[in-house]
Design a protein around this motif. Structure first.
Motif, mmCIF file in Angstrom:
data_model
loop_
_atom_site.group_PDB
_atom_site.id
_atom_site.type_symbol
_atom_site.label_atom_id
_atom_site.label_comp_id
_atom_site.label_asym_id
_atom_site.label_seq_id
_atom_site.Cartn_x
_atom_site.Cartn_y
_atom_site.Cartn_z
ATOM 1 N N TYR A 154 0.922 -1.020 0.230
ATOM 2 C CA TYR A 154 0.219 -0.580 -0.298
ATOM 3 C C TYR A 154 0.966 1.208 -0.113
ATOM 4 C CZ TYR A 154 -3.246 3.659 1.245
ATOM 5 O OH TYR A 154 -4.347 4.567 1.253
ATOM 6 N N GLY A 155 0.937 2.321 -0.877
ATOM 7 C CA GLY A 155 1.011 3.292 -1.711
ATOM 8 C C GLY A 155 3.233 2.783 -1.651
ATOM 9 N N VAL A 156 3.080 1.355 -1.997
ATOM 10 C CA VAL A 156 4.896 1.348 -1.792
ATOM 11 C C VAL A 156 4.773 1.088 -3.800
ATOM 12 C CG1 VAL A 156 6.885 0.427 -1.755
ATOM 13 C CG2 VAL A 156 5.359 1.595 0.503
ATOM 14 N N THR A 157 5.418 1.824 -3.975
ATOM 15 C CA THR A 157 6.254 1.495 -5.880
ATOM 16 C C THR A 157 7.517 0.863 -6.366
ATOM 17 O OG1 THR A 157 6.368 3.321 -6.944
ATOM 18 C CG2 THR A 157 4.557 3.127 -6.227
ATOM 19 N N ALA A 158 8.041 0.193 -6.917
ATOM 20 C CA ALA A 158 9.516 0.219 -7.001
ATOM 21 C C ALA A 158 9.941 1.093 -7.718
ATOM 22 C CB ALA A 158 8.945 -1.235 -8.815
ATOM 23 N N ARG A 159 9.659 2.162 -8.100
ATOM 24 C CA ARG A 159 10.518 3.342 -7.700
ATOM 25 C C ARG A 159 10.859 3.640 -6.784
ATOM 26 N NH1 ARG A 159 10.893 9.455 -6.885
ATOM 27 N NH2 ARG A 159 9.021 9.154 -5.689
ATOM 28 N N GLN A 160 12.538 4.250 -7.172
ATOM 29 C CA GLN A 160 13.770 4.168 -5.929
ATOM 30 C C GLN A 160 13.194 6.060 -5.776
ATOM 31 O OE1 GLN A 160 14.948 1.425 -4.759
ATOM 32 N NE2 GLN A 160 13.351 0.888 -5.397
ATOM 33 N N PRO A 161 14.210 6.621 -4.996
ATOM 34 C CA PRO A 161 13.953 8.085 -4.384
ATOM 35 C C PRO A 161 14.665 9.086 -5.463
ATOM 36 C CG PRO A 161 14.119 5.904 -2.834
ATOM 37 C CD PRO A 161 14.807 5.126 -3.930
ATOM 38 N N ASP A 162 15.528 7.978 -5.933
ATOM 39 C CA ASP A 162 15.984 9.003 -7.410
ATOM 40 C C ASP A 162 15.705 8.828 -8.764
ATOM 41 O OD1 ASP A 162 17.048 6.375 -7.237
ATOM 42 O OD2 ASP A 162 19.026 6.849 -8.161
ATOM 43 N N GLU A 163 14.624 8.177 -8.929
ATOM 44 C CA GLU A 163 14.053 7.815 -10.097
ATOM 45 C C GLU A 163 12.772 9.041 -9.906
ATOM 46 O OE1 GLU A 163 14.944 3.124 -11.104
ATOM 47 O OE2 GLU A 163 13.597 3.634 -9.824
ATOM 48 N N LEU A 164 12.961 9.226 -11.705
ATOM 49 C CA LEU A 164 11.763 9.543 -11.702
ATOM 50 C C LEU A 164 10.631 8.930 -12.759
ATOM 51 C CD1 LEU A 164 10.089 12.740 -11.529
ATOM 52 C CD2 LEU A 164 11.081 13.310 -14.073
ATOM 53 N N ALA A 165 9.085 8.452 -12.705
ATOM 54 C CA ALA A 165 8.165 8.208 -13.969
ATOM 55 C C ALA A 165 8.344 9.146 -14.868
ATOM 56 C CB ALA A 165 6.920 7.612 -13.136
ATOM 57 N N VAL A 166 9.088 8.786 -16.323
ATOM 58 C CA VAL A 166 8.827 10.026 -17.155
ATOM 59 C C VAL A 166 7.675 9.657 -18.305
ATOM 60 C CG1 VAL A 166 10.997 10.471 -16.798
ATOM 61 C CG2 VAL A 166 10.413 8.373 -18.135
ATOM 62 N N GLU A 167 7.421 8.286 -18.224
ATOM 63 C CA GLU A 167 6.807 7.830 -19.481
ATOM 64 C C GLU A 167 5.825 6.218 -18.324
ATOM 65 O OE1 GLU A 167 7.296 8.270 -24.126
ATOM 66 O OE2 GLU A 167 8.529 5.992 -23.254
ATOM 67 N N LEU A 168 4.966 6.713 -19.874
ATOM 68 C CA LEU A 168 3.873 4.623 -19.371
ATOM 69 C C LEU A 168 3.804 4.508 -20.873
ATOM 70 C CD1 LEU A 168 2.356 2.556 -18.184
ATOM 71 C CD2 LEU A 168 0.329 4.387 -17.625
ATOM 72 N N VAL A 169 4.145 2.799 -21.451
ATOM 73 C CA VAL A 169 4.419 2.793 -22.302
ATOM 74 C C VAL A 169 2.779 1.029 -22.372
ATOM 75 C CG1 VAL A 169 5.075 1.345 -24.327
ATOM 76 C CG2 VAL A 169 6.739 3.199 -22.926
ATOM 77 N N LEU A 170 1.714 1.743 -23.387
ATOM 78 C CA LEU A 170 0.962 -0.036 -23.152
ATOM 79 C C LEU A 170 2.023 -0.058 -23.813
ATOM 80 C CD1 LEU A 170 -2.074 1.714 -21.923
ATOM 81 C CD2 LEU A 170 -0.548 0.683 -20.188
ATOM 82 N N PRO A 171 0.701 -2.025 -24.292
ATOM 83 C CA PRO A 171 1.463 -2.770 -24.976
ATOM 84 C C PRO A 171 0.428 -2.476 -26.785
ATOM 85 C CG PRO A 171 0.076 -3.954 -23.780
ATOM 86 C CD PRO A 171 0.104 -2.412 -23.367
ATOM 87 N N PRO A 172 0.448 -2.418 -28.173
ATOM 88 C CA PRO A 172 -0.014 -2.371 -28.687
ATOM 89 C C PRO A 172 -1.360 -3.803 -28.574
ATOM 90 C CG PRO A 172 1.439 -3.428 -29.861
ATOM 91 C CD PRO A 172 1.728 -3.279 -28.161
ATOM 92 N N PRO A 173 -2.595 -3.543 -29.373
ATOM 93 C CA PRO A 173 -4.018 -4.085 -29.490
ATOM 94 C C PRO A 173 -3.966 -5.108 -30.021
ATOM 95 C CG PRO A 173 -4.528 -2.576 -30.444
ATOM 96 C CD PRO A 173 -3.507 -2.025 -29.943
ATOM 97 N N ALA A 174 -4.053 -6.019 -29.132
ATOM 98 C CA ALA A 174 -3.900 -7.621 -29.897
ATOM 99 C C ALA A 174 -4.969 -7.971 -31.212
ATOM 100 C CB ALA A 174 -3.969 -8.961 -29.722
ATOM 101 N N VAL A 175 -5.298 -8.610 -31.984
ATOM 102 C CA VAL A 175 -5.862 -8.963 -33.160
ATOM 103 C C VAL A 175 -7.030 -9.690 -31.991
ATOM 104 C CG1 VAL A 175 -7.544 -10.203 -35.133
ATOM 105 C CG2 VAL A 175 -4.643 -8.885 -35.247
ATOM 106 N N GLY A 176 -8.770 -9.310 -31.836
ATOM 107 C CA GLY A 176 -9.184 -9.588 -30.513
ATOM 108 C C GLY A 176 -9.367 -9.146 -29.753
ATOM 109 N N ALA A 177 -8.363 -8.711 -30.170
ATOM 110 C CA ALA A 177 -8.216 -7.335 -28.685
ATOM 111 C C ALA A 177 -10.145 -6.747 -27.956
ATOM 112 C CB ALA A 177 -7.714 -6.607 -28.016
ATOM 113 N N ARG A 178 -10.501 -7.228 -26.689
ATOM 114 C CA ARG A 178 -11.456 -6.405 -26.100
ATOM 115 C C ARG A 178 -11.479 -6.530 -25.035
ATOM 116 N NH1 ARG A 178 -12.586 -7.877 -30.741
ATOM 117 N NH2 ARG A 178 -13.913 -9.538 -31.536
#
Length: 284
Positions: A154-178
């Motif tokens: 709860y409230g804790v992520t894998a980001r380290q104190p000296d790291e900045l989250a700069v981007e989220l990348v989601l995968p391309p949609p698969a054929v038949g994705a719902r």
């Protein structure tokens, strides 16, 4: 509000240097909808670093081959303006559509919702079902963390104190994705007392792949891996849906809180998942 020093870097490199210097003494602020509330009640950081002066972080970019890229300053409202999100990532789009109020959507960032590490995060739930990677930057360079490994407690992520989250990348949609997202709240603008997102890859009426995420039933957003396994490679039938409904309560560990009771969450969790699956498939 506690006293603090405001830091205004003008580049990612400068921001990374500040994080490397101050580490746990610094809080990063993008939209500020969570940070400012926390500072009124629970947090007293020595430094607050605003990303406002760093250009080029407010993007939402879709590429059919590479997927969806969301920058650190992209807001929930920015997400809703992209028709590709609604078409290819319906669970995330719907989670954003019903996210808090219009004022909050105009300010709150997508990555901020992930970094809050709340089990009630609607966009976090949807993104967990879709899958993806967080890009983290420090002075030594960048690394990627799979969303499956990002929330630690709860409230804790894998980001380290000296790291900045700069981007989220989601995968391309698969054929038949719902995909679909559903939640239950006391009032429309309130935090969820239970939410669920599904991401399916269908071949006709047979499920090739499935990812189910549920919130408000554990210290972090939760993957329902055992229930996923019941559906993968099988034809979607009423009997199978009934088995999925029965499976969900065995995977969750909800608590009593001011929004709901653990027992109620157990009783309705499977039904909410079933409705999300049905909605995802009916939208095909």
């Amino acid at each position: 509000m506690p006293d603090f020093d405001l830091l205004l870097p003008k580049s990612l490199a400068e921001a990374a240097e500040l994080l490397a210097t101050h580490r746990q003494r610094i809080t990063v602020m993008a939209g500020g909808t969570d940070v400012l509330v926390a500072m009124k009640f629970t947090q007293s950081p020595e430094y607050v670093m605003s990303l406002d002066g760093i250009p080029g972080l407010g993007y939402v970019v879709f590429d059919a081959a590479k997927g969806l890229r969301i920058g650190a300053k992209a807001t929930i409202a920015d997400l809703l303006e992209q028709p590709e999100v609604k078409h290819h990532y319906p669970a995330l789009w719907h989670a954003a559509e019903i996210f808090a109020t219009g004022q909050v959507r105009n300010t709150a960032t997508v990555l901020g919702n992930l970094l809050r590490a709340s089990p009630a995060g609607d966009c976090s739930c949807a993104i967990y079902a879709i899958g993806g990677k967080l890009v983290l930057q420090r002075t030594a360079g960048r690394r990627e963390v799979d969303i499956d490994d990002f929330w630690l407690s709860y409230g804790v992520t894998a980001r380290q104190p000296d790291e900045l989250a700069v981007e989220l990348v989601l995968p391309p949609p698969a054929v038949g994705a719902r995909g679909a997202f559903k939640r239950m709240t006391r009032t429309n603008d309130d935090l969820s007392k239970l939410n669920v997102a599904v991401q399916l890859e269908m071949l006709g009426n047979t499920c090739v792949e499935a990812r189910f995420a549920m919130g408000c039933v554990a210290p972090t957003p939760l993957r329902l891996k055992n229930t996923e396994a019941l559906l993968k490679g099988r034809e979607l039938t009423a009997e199978l849906l009934a088995r999925l409904v029965e499976s969900v309560p065995s995977e969750i560990s909800p608590i009593d809180d001011k929004r709901s009771t653990a027992e109620y969450r157990r009783q309705v969790s499977g039904v909410l998942l079933k409705r999300a699956i049905e909605e995802a498939c009916s939208a095909a």
